[in-house]
Design a protein around this motif. Structure first.
Motif, short mmCIF file in Angstrom:
data_model
loop_
_atom_site.label_atom_id
_atom_site.label_comp_id
_atom_site.label_asym_id
_atom_site.label_seq_id
_atom_site.Cartn_x
_atom_site.Cartn_y
_atom_site.Cartn_z
N ILE A 164 -24.92 -30.53 -23.07
CA ILE A 164 -23.63 -31.16 -23.34
C ILE A 164 -23.17 -30.85 -24.77
O ILE A 164 -21.98 -30.67 -25.03
N ARG A 165 -24.11 -30.74 -25.70
CA ARG A 165 -23.73 -30.36 -27.07
C ARG A 165 -23.13 -28.97 -27.10
O ARG A 165 -22.16 -28.71 -27.81
N GLU A 166 -23.72 -28.07 -26.32
CA GLU A 166 -23.19 -26.70 -26.25
C GLU A 166 -21.77 -26.69 -25.69
O GLU A 166 -20.92 -25.94 -26.17
N GLU A 167 -21.52 -27.52 -24.68
CA GLU A 167 -20.18 -27.59 -24.09
C GLU A 167 -19.18 -28.19 -25.07
O GLU A 167 -18.04 -27.70 -25.19
N LEU A 168 -19.58 -29.23 -25.79
CA LEU A 168 -18.68 -29.87 -26.77
C LEU A 168 -18.37 -28.94 -27.93
O LEU A 168 -17.28 -28.98 -28.50
N ASN A 169 -19.32 -28.09 -28.27
CA ASN A 169 -19.10 -27.12 -29.36
C ASN A 169 -18.10 -26.03 -28.99
O ASN A 169 -17.67 -25.26 -29.85
N LYS A 170 -17.74 -25.95 -27.70
CA LYS A 170 -16.75 -24.97 -27.25
C LYS A 170 -15.33 -25.47 -27.46
O LYS A 170 -14.37 -24.73 -27.26
N LEU A 171 -15.19 -26.73 -27.86
CA LEU A 171 -13.86 -27.28 -28.12
C LEU A 171 -13.23 -26.59 -29.33
O LEU A 171 -13.95 -26.10 -30.21
N PRO A 172 -11.91 -26.53 -29.41
CA PRO A 172 -11.25 -25.92 -30.58
C PRO A 172 -11.69 -26.60 -31.88
O PRO A 172 -12.14 -27.76 -31.88
N ASN A 173 -11.56 -25.91 -32.99
CA ASN A 173 -12.02 -26.41 -34.30
C ASN A 173 -11.37 -27.72 -34.74
O ASN A 173 -11.93 -28.45 -35.56
N GLU A 174 -10.21 -28.03 -34.20
CA GLU A 174 -9.53 -29.27 -34.60
C GLU A 174 -10.26 -30.52 -34.08
O GLU A 174 -10.00 -31.62 -34.55
#
Length: 261
Positions: A51-61
């Motif tokens: 889940i951390r890997e998926e959340l890290n795919k969110l845009p930088n904002e």
């Protein structure tokens, strides 16, 4: 697996057939016990990693915080994941469960069914609401700015009926990106404040785990005495659409219910 095989072969050298069979049975039994104890921790570790890997795919904002612990007047609260953005503060409760998940918005307990076995667990929506109430108080931000999301592992089959978003690890990013209404928030300021509020002291974390275990035992005792663990009202047996259950006499103010097996 090669290491385990080599160890077993080493132990069996020089033994007759009967002794070899008994030794193999004992070793396999011990390995089975070890794996049963280690599996939940391994599953939890990899579930959190994914889940951390998926959340890290969110845009930088989007600002992501994992495994946050905060403290208010009611005690400590461990929050699995927080995503701070101009679209809201996403509070994510992660459940690394598999099997079929049953429940509803107001059930005190939800059910995990694996083949013919059933296991009850606390309604994750209620858990997350407690986290949100704590953050509202600590951050002094209106509750409307918080979005509760319950995330299960990809192996779970979700049959719970709720208005609160329920999703799985692979779709958590898409669920967050659905929200496009801009809120009156300062994500950078909130992120920095949460970093300062985060408890990292090992003793505090250990006490938090101990308090949870104590609370579970206390609630179980209250239920056995037909006392509502939520509001301390009286519990009575009722009949509903899906069979008998125990409910609080303070309903609808208190919506505690428990299925009778």
């Amino acid at each position: 697996m090669t290491i385990i095989t080599s160890l077993i072969e080493g132990v069996l050298i020089g033994l007759n057939a009967t002794k070899k069979i008994w030794i193999i049975v004992i070793i396999l039994g011990i390995l089975n016990i070890i794996l049963k104890k280690a599996y939940p921790k391994m599953r939890g570790y990899f579930g959190e990693k994914w889940i951390r890997e998926e959340l890290n795919k969110l845009p930088n904002e989007y600002k992501v915080l994992n495994n946050i612990m905060v403290k208010d007047e009611r005690g400590t609260h461990q929050i699995d994941h927080l995503v701070i953005s101009k679209y809201g503060i996403f509070v994510i409760e992660m459940k690394n469960y598999f099997g079929t998940i049953y429940g509803s918005e107001y059930n005190h307990k939800w059910t995990q069914k694996i083949r013919n076995q059933k296991r009850e667990f606390t309604n994750p929506i209620h858990q997350n609401y407690g986290h949100i109430k704590s953050l509202v108080s600590l951050l002094e931000i209106n509750e409307d700015n918080f979005i509760s999301i319950i995330c299960f592992s990809n192996q779970a089959k979700i049959k719970a009926k709720t208005t609160t978003p329920l999703t799985q690890t692979d779709y958590i990013k898409d669920e967050i990106l659905k929200y496009t209404e801009i809120k009156n928030l300062n994500p950078e300021e909130i992120y920095e404040k949460l970093l300062k509020l985060n408890i990292t002291d090992k003793k505090e974390i250990k006490n938090h785990v101990s308090n949870i275990k104590t609370k579970i035992k206390e609630n179980k005792t209250l239920e056995e005495q037909m006392i509502c663990p939520k509001c301390h009202g009286s519990l009575i047996e009722r009949n509903g659409k899906y069979g008998p259950f125990i409910g609080c006499t303070n309903y609808p103010k208190c919506k505690f219910i428990k299925k009778i097996n």
